[in-house]
Design a protein around this motif. Sequence first.
Motif, PDB file in Angstrom:
ATOM      1  N   ILE A  78       0.855  -1.158   0.117  1.00  0.00           N
ATOM      2  CA  ILE A  78       0.074   0.106  -0.023  1.00  0.00           C
ATOM      3  C   ILE A  78       0.910   1.223  -0.109  1.00  0.00           C
ATOM      4  O   ILE A  78       1.740   1.526   0.910  1.00  0.00           O
ATOM      5  CB  ILE A  78      -0.791  -0.027   1.290  1.00  0.00           C
ATOM      6  CG1 ILE A  78      -1.796  -1.189   1.318  1.00  0.00           C
ATOM      7  CG2 ILE A  78      -1.695   1.347   1.502  1.00  0.00           C
ATOM      8  CD1 ILE A  78      -2.769  -1.388   2.560  1.00  0.00           C
ATOM      9  N   GLU A  79       0.864   1.915  -1.074  1.00  0.00           N
ATOM     10  CA  GLU A  79       1.603   3.089  -1.313  1.00  0.00           C
ATOM     11  C   GLU A  79       1.180   4.081  -0.295  1.00  0.00           C
ATOM     12  O   GLU A  79       0.093   4.239   0.139  1.00  0.00           O
ATOM     13  CB  GLU A  79       1.574   3.725  -2.491  1.00  0.00           C
ATOM     14  CG  GLU A  79       2.168   2.696  -3.702  1.00  0.00           C
ATOM     15  CD  GLU A  79       1.929   3.708  -4.976  1.00  0.00           C
ATOM     16  OE1 GLU A  79       2.113   4.902  -5.079  1.00  0.00           O
ATOM     17  OE2 GLU A  79       1.518   2.942  -5.912  1.00  0.00           O
ATOM     18  N   THR A  80       2.133   5.083   0.290  1.00  0.00           N
ATOM     19  CA  THR A  80       2.086   6.135   1.247  1.00  0.00           C
ATOM     20  C   THR A  80       0.707   6.853   0.927  1.00  0.00           C
ATOM     21  O   THR A  80      -0.088   7.120   1.796  1.00  0.00           O
ATOM     22  CB  THR A  80       3.215   6.979   1.369  1.00  0.00           C
ATOM     23  OG1 THR A  80       4.293   5.950   1.825  1.00  0.00           O
ATOM     24  CG2 THR A  80       2.976   7.834   2.550  1.00  0.00           C
ATOM     25  N   LYS A  81       0.585   7.249  -0.359  1.00  0.00           N
ATOM     26  CA  LYS A  81      -0.547   8.332  -0.604  1.00  0.00           C
ATOM     27  C   LYS A  81      -1.710   7.472  -0.459  1.00  0.00           C
ATOM     28  O   LYS A  81      -2.837   8.147  -0.098  1.00  0.00           O
ATOM     29  CB  LYS A  81      -0.151   8.739  -2.212  1.00  0.00           C
ATOM     30  CG  LYS A  81      -0.337   7.610  -3.171  1.00  0.00           C
ATOM     31  CD  LYS A  81      -0.301   8.267  -4.548  1.00  0.00           C
ATOM     32  CE  LYS A  81      -0.422   7.207  -5.701  1.00  0.00           C
ATOM     33  NZ  LYS A  81      -0.066   7.942  -7.024  1.00  0.00           N
ATOM     34  N   TRP A  82      -2.077   6.291  -0.550  1.00  0.00           N
ATOM     35  CA  TRP A  82      -3.178   5.528  -0.296  1.00  0.00           C
ATOM     36  C   TRP A  82      -3.396   5.160   1.087  1.00  0.00           C
ATOM     37  O   TRP A  82      -4.287   5.008   1.541  1.00  0.00           O
ATOM     38  CB  TRP A  82      -3.234   4.381  -1.095  1.00  0.00           C
ATOM     39  CG  TRP A  82      -3.202   4.658  -2.613  1.00  0.00           C
ATOM     40  CD1 TRP A  82      -1.975   4.289  -3.516  1.00  0.00           C
ATOM     41  CD2 TRP A  82      -4.037   5.288  -3.577  1.00  0.00           C
ATOM     42  NE1 TRP A  82      -2.340   4.459  -4.917  1.00  0.00           N
ATOM     43  CE2 TRP A  82      -3.516   5.383  -4.743  1.00  0.00           C
ATOM     44  CE3 TRP A  82      -5.035   5.960  -3.226  1.00  0.00           C
ATOM     45  CZ2 TRP A  82      -4.090   5.945  -5.758  1.00  0.00           C
ATOM     46  CZ3 TRP A  82      -5.676   6.755  -4.365  1.00  0.00           C
ATOM     47  CH2 TRP A  82      -5.510   6.753  -5.586  1.00  0.00           C
ATOM     48  N   ALA A  83      -2.419   4.895   1.731  1.00  0.00           N
ATOM     49  CA  ALA A  83      -2.445   4.811   3.263  1.00  0.00           C
ATOM     50  C   ALA A  83      -3.242   5.583   4.199  1.00  0.00           C
ATOM     51  O   ALA A  83      -3.926   5.348   4.956  1.00  0.00           O
ATOM     52  CB  ALA A  83      -0.798   4.570   3.995  1.00  0.00           C
ATOM     53  N   TYR A  84      -2.845   7.116   3.723  1.00  0.00           N
ATOM     54  CA  TYR A  84      -3.412   7.953   4.399  1.00  0.00           C
ATOM     55  C   TYR A  84      -5.007   8.001   4.307  1.00  0.00           C
ATOM     56  O   TYR A  84      -5.794   8.620   4.846  1.00  0.00           O
ATOM     57  CB  TYR A  84      -3.038   9.514   3.868  1.00  0.00           C
ATOM     58  CG  TYR A  84      -1.717   9.655   4.405  1.00  0.00           C
ATOM     59  CD1 TYR A  84      -1.434   9.923   5.790  1.00  0.00           C
ATOM     60  CD2 TYR A  84      -0.518   9.857   3.558  1.00  0.00           C
ATOM     61  CE1 TYR A  84      -0.176  10.168   6.186  1.00  0.00           C
ATOM     62  CE2 TYR A  84       0.823  10.139   3.903  1.00  0.00           C
ATOM     63  CZ  TYR A  84       1.041  10.287   5.359  1.00  0.00           C
ATOM     64  OH  TYR A  84       2.228  10.411   5.741  1.00  0.00           O
ATOM     65  N   GLY A  85      -5.630   7.310   3.478  1.00  0.00           N
ATOM     66  CA  GLY A  85      -6.954   7.059   3.118  1.00  0.00           C
ATOM     67  C   GLY A  85      -7.546   5.939   3.874  1.00  0.00           C
ATOM     68  O   GLY A  85      -8.726   5.700   3.787  1.00  0.00           O
ATOM     69  N   LEU A  86      -6.929   5.232   4.544  1.00  0.00           N
ATOM     70  CA  LEU A  86      -7.305   3.753   5.230  1.00  0.00           C
ATOM     71  C   LEU A  86      -8.366   4.074   6.487  1.00  0.00           C
ATOM     72  O   LEU A  86      -7.948   5.087   7.013  1.00  0.00           O
ATOM     73  CB  LEU A  86      -5.978   2.970   5.880  1.00  0.00           C
ATOM     74  CG  LEU A  86      -5.171   2.540   4.660  1.00  0.00           C
ATOM     75  CD1 LEU A  86      -4.001   1.572   4.992  1.00  0.00           C
ATOM     76  CD2 LEU A  86      -6.025   1.739   3.678  1.00  0.00           C
ATOM     77  N   THR A  87      -8.955   3.244   6.497  1.00  0.00           N
ATOM     78  CA  THR A  87      -9.717   2.918   7.969  1.00  0.00           C
ATOM     79  C   THR A  87      -9.951   1.729   8.484  1.00  0.00           C
ATOM     80  O   THR A  87      -9.640   0.604   7.867  1.00  0.00           O
ATOM     81  CB  THR A  87     -11.421   3.791   7.440  1.00  0.00           C
ATOM     82  OG1 THR A  87     -11.881   2.725   6.606  1.00  0.00           O
ATOM     83  CG2 THR A  87     -11.421   4.906   6.876  1.00  0.00           C
ATOM     84  N   ASP A  88     -10.372   1.698   9.685  1.00  0.00           N
ATOM     85  CA  ASP A  88     -10.520   0.332  10.130  1.00  0.00           C
ATOM     86  C   ASP A  88     -11.744  -0.143   9.763  1.00  0.00           C
ATOM     87  O   ASP A  88     -12.750   0.716   9.105  1.00  0.00           O
ATOM     88  CB  ASP A  88     -10.111   0.406  11.895  1.00  0.00           C
ATOM     89  CG  ASP A  88     -11.339   1.325  12.561  1.00  0.00           C
ATOM     90  OD1 ASP A  88     -12.315   1.818  11.918  1.00  0.00           O
ATOM     91  OD2 ASP A  88     -11.168   1.380  13.777  1.00  0.00           O
ATOM     92  N   ARG A  89     -12.064  -1.237  10.392  1.00  0.00           N
ATOM     93  CA  ARG A  89     -13.588  -2.063   9.853  1.00  0.00           C
ATOM     94  C   ARG A  89     -14.906  -0.887  10.402  1.00  0.00           C
ATOM     95  O   ARG A  89     -15.809  -1.183   9.781  1.00  0.00           O
ATOM     96  CB  ARG A  89     -13.548  -3.403  10.607  1.00  0.00           C
ATOM     97  CG  ARG A  89     -12.634  -4.152   9.821  1.00  0.00           C
ATOM     98  CD  ARG A  89     -12.833  -5.555  10.368  1.00  0.00           C
ATOM     99  NE  ARG A  89     -13.619  -6.369   9.697  1.00  0.00           N
ATOM    100  CZ  ARG A  89     -13.894  -7.834   9.994  1.00  0.00           C
ATOM    101  NH1 ARG A  89     -13.147  -8.282  10.725  1.00  0.00           N
ATOM    102  NH2 ARG A  89     -14.663  -8.269   9.078  1.00  0.00           N
ATOM    103  N   GLN A  90     -14.716  -0.208  11.467  1.00  0.00           N
ATOM    104  CA  GLN A  90     -15.691   0.714  11.879  1.00  0.00           C
ATOM    105  C   GLN A  90     -15.701   1.891  11.249  1.00  0.00           C
ATOM    106  O   GLN A  90     -16.402   2.730  11.386  1.00  0.00           O
ATOM    107  CB  GLN A  90     -15.409   0.882  13.585  1.00  0.00           C
ATOM    108  CG  GLN A  90     -15.903  -0.282  14.340  1.00  0.00           C
ATOM    109  CD  GLN A  90     -14.716  -1.277  14.228  1.00  0.00           C
ATOM    110  OE1 GLN A  90     -13.493  -0.670  14.328  1.00  0.00           O
ATOM    111  NE2 GLN A  90     -14.697  -2.614  14.450  1.00  0.00           N
ATOM    112  N   GLY A  91     -14.912   2.258  10.297  1.00  0.00           N
ATOM    113  CA  GLY A  91     -14.742   3.421   9.366  1.00  0.00           C
ATOM    114  C   GLY A  91     -13.987   4.622  10.185  1.00  0.00           C
ATOM    115  O   GLY A  91     -13.922   5.731   9.487  1.00  0.00           O
ATOM    116  N   ARG A  92     -13.146   4.360  11.117  1.00  0.00           N
ATOM    117  CA  ARG A  92     -12.428   5.458  11.867  1.00  0.00           C
ATOM    118  C   ARG A  92     -10.968   5.372  11.098  1.00  0.00           C
ATOM    119  O   ARG A  92     -10.404   4.431  10.525  1.00  0.00           O
ATOM    120  CB  ARG A  92     -12.257   5.110  13.347  1.00  0.00           C
ATOM    121  CG  ARG A  92     -13.265   4.845  14.312  1.00  0.00           C
ATOM    122  CD  ARG A  92     -12.905   4.528  15.408  1.00  0.00           C
ATOM    123  NE  ARG A  92     -12.069   3.085  15.504  1.00  0.00           N
ATOM    124  CZ  ARG A  92     -11.623   2.552  16.708  1.00  0.00           C
ATOM    125  NH1 ARG A  92     -11.666   3.312  17.837  1.00  0.00           N
ATOM    126  NH2 ARG A  92     -11.206   1.474  16.283  1.00  0.00           N
TER     127      ARG A  92
END
Length: 191
Positions: free
Chosen positions: A132-146
């Motif tokens: 997962i590239e850094t630019k995409w990592a900043y858009g990650l959430t957990d399963r609850q959407g946080r």
Amino acid sequence: MNAFLGLILLLAGFLGAVDEDSHRAPVKSLARPAVDERRAILAEMWQRGLVAMDRNSWGSQDQVLLERIRRAEAQGAAEFVRRRVANSQGLVLRDRPSGSAPIRSRLTRRGFEQYLRLRTQEALDYFASKEIETKWAYGLTDRQGRALFDKDKGLLTDAGDELYSRALLNQPVFWKMQDGSLMGNRSVPAK
């Protein structure tokens, strides 16, 4: 008989006065710890640099930050900073709470900010290892959407730190990509 009735009326009046007085103020033994606890929290916030020395109170954001720092310290954040930063002066406080207690390390505001920067870089490296590239990592959430990363500051959020800590312990963790797909360090469970 009149003396007996007078004594009963006197006792009833006395008991009524005692009962009435008992509700006017809190019992001192119950009221004092709250004041002492507030003083202790304020002193801790001053020491850590969370509030200015001239302030006698703190806001809800200060309290949330203190709680987050304490949670990080419980997971070894102060020692992490001491190991990773050559000169941790001003970042980590070392004191002995009582005469025979072991020395404890606590983070200042600056120390916690340094911890978050270092921890964020490690988390980004972890996600890079998962392709997962850094630019995409900043858009990650957990399963609850946080959100795992604060988009404004670029640092790990509480949820991100929790997820990354569990990943380091090789516990099953899952996160959502921006497109809603689920990924993790284990096979993704079927819906």
